[in-house]
Design an enzyme around this catalytic site. Sequence first.
Site, PDB file in Angstrom:
ATOM      1  N   ASN A   1       1.512 -11.945  -0.375  1.00 37.33           N
ATOM      2  CA  ASN A   1       2.466 -11.897   1.016  1.00 37.33           C
ATOM      3  C   ASN A   1       1.745 -12.201   2.468  1.00 37.33           C
ATOM      4  O   ASN A   1       1.881 -12.281   4.011  1.00 37.33           O
ATOM      5  CB  ASN A   1       2.836 -10.451   1.467  1.00 37.33           C
ATOM      6  CG  ASN A   1       2.138  -9.704   1.520  1.00 37.33           C
ATOM      7  OD1 ASN A   1       0.487  -9.659   1.400  1.00 37.33           O
ATOM      8  ND2 ASN A   1       2.292  -8.493   2.175  1.00 37.33           N
TER       9      ASN A   1
ATOM     10  N   TYR B   1      -7.691   3.746   1.602  1.00 37.07           N
ATOM     11  CA  TYR B   1      -8.077   2.862   0.832  1.00 37.07           C
ATOM     12  C   TYR B   1      -8.927   3.530  -0.481  1.00 37.07           C
ATOM     13  O   TYR B   1      -8.517   3.226  -1.660  1.00 37.07           O
ATOM     14  CB  TYR B   1      -9.027   1.743   1.010  1.00 37.07           C
ATOM     15  CG  TYR B   1      -9.967   1.215   1.015  1.00 37.07           C
ATOM     16  CD1 TYR B   1      -8.928  -0.135   0.220  1.00 37.07           C
ATOM     17  CD2 TYR B   1     -10.798   1.185   0.374  1.00 37.07           C
ATOM     18  CE1 TYR B   1      -9.099  -1.046  -0.331  1.00 37.07           C
ATOM     19  CE2 TYR B   1     -11.469  -0.024  -0.954  1.00 37.07           C
ATOM     20  CZ  TYR B   1     -10.132  -1.435  -0.895  1.00 37.07           C
ATOM     21  OH  TYR B   1     -11.654  -2.234  -2.249  1.00 37.07           O
TER      22      TYR B   1
HETATM   23  P1  NAD Z   1      -8.693 -10.254   0.732  1.00 41.51           P
HETATM   24  O1  NAD Z   1      -8.387  -9.678   1.374  1.00 41.51           O
HETATM   25  O2  NAD Z   1      -9.101 -11.649   0.563  1.00 41.51           O
HETATM   26  O3  NAD Z   1      -7.745 -10.915  -0.608  1.00 41.51           O
HETATM   27  C1  NAD Z   1      -6.620  -9.415  -0.866  1.00 41.51           C
HETATM   28  C2  NAD Z   1      -5.245 -10.193  -0.909  1.00 41.51           C
HETATM   29  O4  NAD Z   1      -4.082  -9.340  -1.534  1.00 41.51           O
HETATM   30  C3  NAD Z   1      -4.867 -11.112  -0.173  1.00 41.51           C
HETATM   31  O5  NAD Z   1      -4.028 -12.439   0.338  1.00 41.51           O
HETATM   32  C4  NAD Z   1      -3.516 -10.036   1.093  1.00 41.51           C
HETATM   33  O6  NAD Z   1      -2.821 -10.573   1.413  1.00 41.51           O
HETATM   34  C5  NAD Z   1      -3.227 -10.175  -0.362  1.00 41.51           C
HETATM   35  N1  NAD Z   1      -2.346  -8.515  -0.579  1.00 41.51           N
HETATM   36  C6  NAD Z   1      -2.292  -7.832  -0.120  1.00 41.51           C
HETATM   37  N2  NAD Z   1      -1.341  -7.208  -0.076  1.00 41.51           N
HETATM   38  C7  NAD Z   1      -0.508  -7.321  -0.263  1.00 41.51           C
HETATM   39  C8  NAD Z   1       1.190  -7.369  -1.026  1.00 41.51           C
HETATM   40  N3  NAD Z   1       1.393  -5.996  -0.610  1.00 41.51           N
HETATM   41  N4  NAD Z   1       1.588  -8.103  -1.490  1.00 41.51           N
HETATM   42  C9  NAD Z   1       1.033  -9.030  -2.059  1.00 41.51           C
HETATM   43  N5  NAD Z   1       0.093 -10.016  -1.578  1.00 41.51           N
HETATM   44  C10 NAD Z   1      -1.110  -8.366  -1.039  1.00 41.51           C
HETATM   45  O7  NAD Z   1     -10.029  -8.987  -0.169  1.00 41.51           O
HETATM   46  P2  NAD Z   1     -10.473  -9.553  -1.432  1.00 41.51           P
HETATM   47  O8  NAD Z   1     -11.841  -9.090  -1.270  1.00 41.51           O
HETATM   48  O9  NAD Z   1     -10.336 -10.344  -2.133  1.00 41.51           O
HETATM   49  O10 NAD Z   1     -10.112  -7.628  -2.216  1.00 41.51           O
HETATM   50  C11 NAD Z   1      -9.401  -8.453  -3.662  1.00 41.51           C
HETATM   51  C12 NAD Z   1      -9.195  -7.072  -4.626  1.00 41.51           C
HETATM   52  O11 NAD Z   1     -10.456  -6.613  -4.506  1.00 41.51           O
HETATM   53  C13 NAD Z   1      -8.270  -5.505  -3.180  1.00 41.51           C
HETATM   54  O12 NAD Z   1      -7.853  -5.566  -4.297  1.00 41.51           O
HETATM   55  C14 NAD Z   1      -9.944  -5.391  -3.335  1.00 41.51           C
HETATM   56  O13 NAD Z   1      -8.909  -3.693  -3.546  1.00 41.51           O
HETATM   57  C15 NAD Z   1     -10.869  -5.582  -4.352  1.00 41.51           C
HETATM   58  N6  NAD Z   1     -12.010  -5.231  -4.388  1.00 41.51           N
HETATM   59  C16 NAD Z   1     -12.740  -6.013  -3.735  1.00 41.51           C
HETATM   60  C17 NAD Z   1     -14.423  -6.031  -3.117  1.00 41.51           C
HETATM   61  C18 NAD Z   1     -15.586  -7.347  -2.393  1.00 41.51           C
HETATM   62  O14 NAD Z   1     -16.820  -6.769  -1.948  1.00 41.51           O
HETATM   63  N7  NAD Z   1     -14.930  -7.591  -2.147  1.00 41.51           N
HETATM   64  C19 NAD Z   1     -14.752  -4.421  -3.472  1.00 41.51           C
HETATM   65  C20 NAD Z   1     -13.440  -3.397  -4.201  1.00 41.51           C
HETATM   66  C21 NAD Z   1     -13.058  -4.126  -4.830  1.00 41.51           C
END
Ligand code: NAD
Length: 321
Positions: A32, A145
């Site tokens: 989204n 979170y």
């Molecule tokens: P990001 O914010 O770049 O990506 C998250 C994506 O999810 C975005 O495109 C956002 O628009 C989408 N999104 C959020 N809520 C939504 C919803 N309700 N419906 C549809 N889409 C939705 O973040 P990221 O760093 O790519 O993280 C991706 C995943 O990995 C997350 O779940 C995050 O918790 C997990 N994570 C990331 C890290 C990191 O270091 N990058 C560390 C631990 C966990």
Amino acid sequence: MRTLITGGGGFIGSHLCERFLAEGHSVICVDNFITGTLSNLDGFRNDPRFSFVGHDISHPLQIRGPIDNVLHFASPASPVDYLNYPIQTLKVGSLGTHNTLGLAKAKGARYLVASTSEVYGDPEVHPQREDYWGHVNPVGVRGVYDEAKRFSEAMVMAYYRTHNVNTHIVRIFNTYGERMRLDDGRVLPNFMGQALRGDPLTIYGDGSQTRSFCYVSDLVEGIFRLLFTDHHDPVNLGNPEEVTILEFAQEIRAMSGSASTIAYKPLPADDPKIRKPDISKARQLLGWEPKVNRHEGLARTLRYFQEKVASEQTRKIAKGA
Ligand code: NAD
Ligand code: UDP
């Protein structure tokens, strides 16, 4: 195979879409764009095996036809983002996990959820092993979170135990690379943006807190391997090379040839003091090991942000700012 990836328009999700397409899968990306960016899909948007569904996964989703794999990566992930969207973060970690599990159950698909090192909170065990239960403040600002992800893990295990869904849980430690948003508020985009603009690098607290940074291609490789195992308990994925935030600032400043100064700012509430993954389980189970060292990963990411900052400056000049 047909693979559905929620959060596929985000940083990690877009790299996953690319990787699964490269492995010959059809990919359905659900997003989204609450924190993601449409341009993250530019490299593969026109691939006929790629399709996009604009949807908030906190609401149920129905997809026609078979699905082999469901990967739930949707969630605001940067502390600044999840503090801006606390309720959406709680909903996507709870309702979004429930909805994606329901989809995987209905389709008989493999399932993998993106959990996080934040389930360990401000850890009292170092490095963090998967059998450590963590030290989380449930009512603090980061609780939205941390607790959403802890609930998510509990829900996933319940679907495995009750419905025999073939589930997997990856606990991701700080991951970085191309397609992070310059303004997502995480330490690496902040430092790189500041260094490239010549602004002071903002260190929260005294900079003695530690993190361990993993380059995105290493993470994606680990996720890909984990999905095709029969292992259902959580697995840490991260690069155990630990660094203080002050050292990290100095490293980025030197690498970018910047003359930026350092500005100390207050430490946000409940900011973990130390973080480093114990990756023994991933090594043994997946034969996995990070391959890209920090210097190389940072150099690649810096090239990406150089272009972003340059186009930001061009836009400002064009606007006469
Ligand atoms: P990001 O914010 O770049 O990506 C998250 C994506 O999810 C975005 O495109 C956002 O628009 C989408 N999104 C959020 N809520 C939504 C919803 N309700 N419906 C549809 N889409 C939705 O973040 P990221 O760093 O790519 O993280 C991706 C995943 O990995 C997350 O779940 C995050 O918790 C997990 N994570 C990331 C890290 C990191 O270091 N990058 C560390 C631990 C966990
Ligand atoms: N941090 C910092 N300056 C910034 C942004 C973050 O010193 O401009 C610190 C933050 O307080 C934390 C660490 O860097 O100790 C990593 O922060 P980030 O937001 O990247 O993610 P976290 O690991 O806390 O989820």
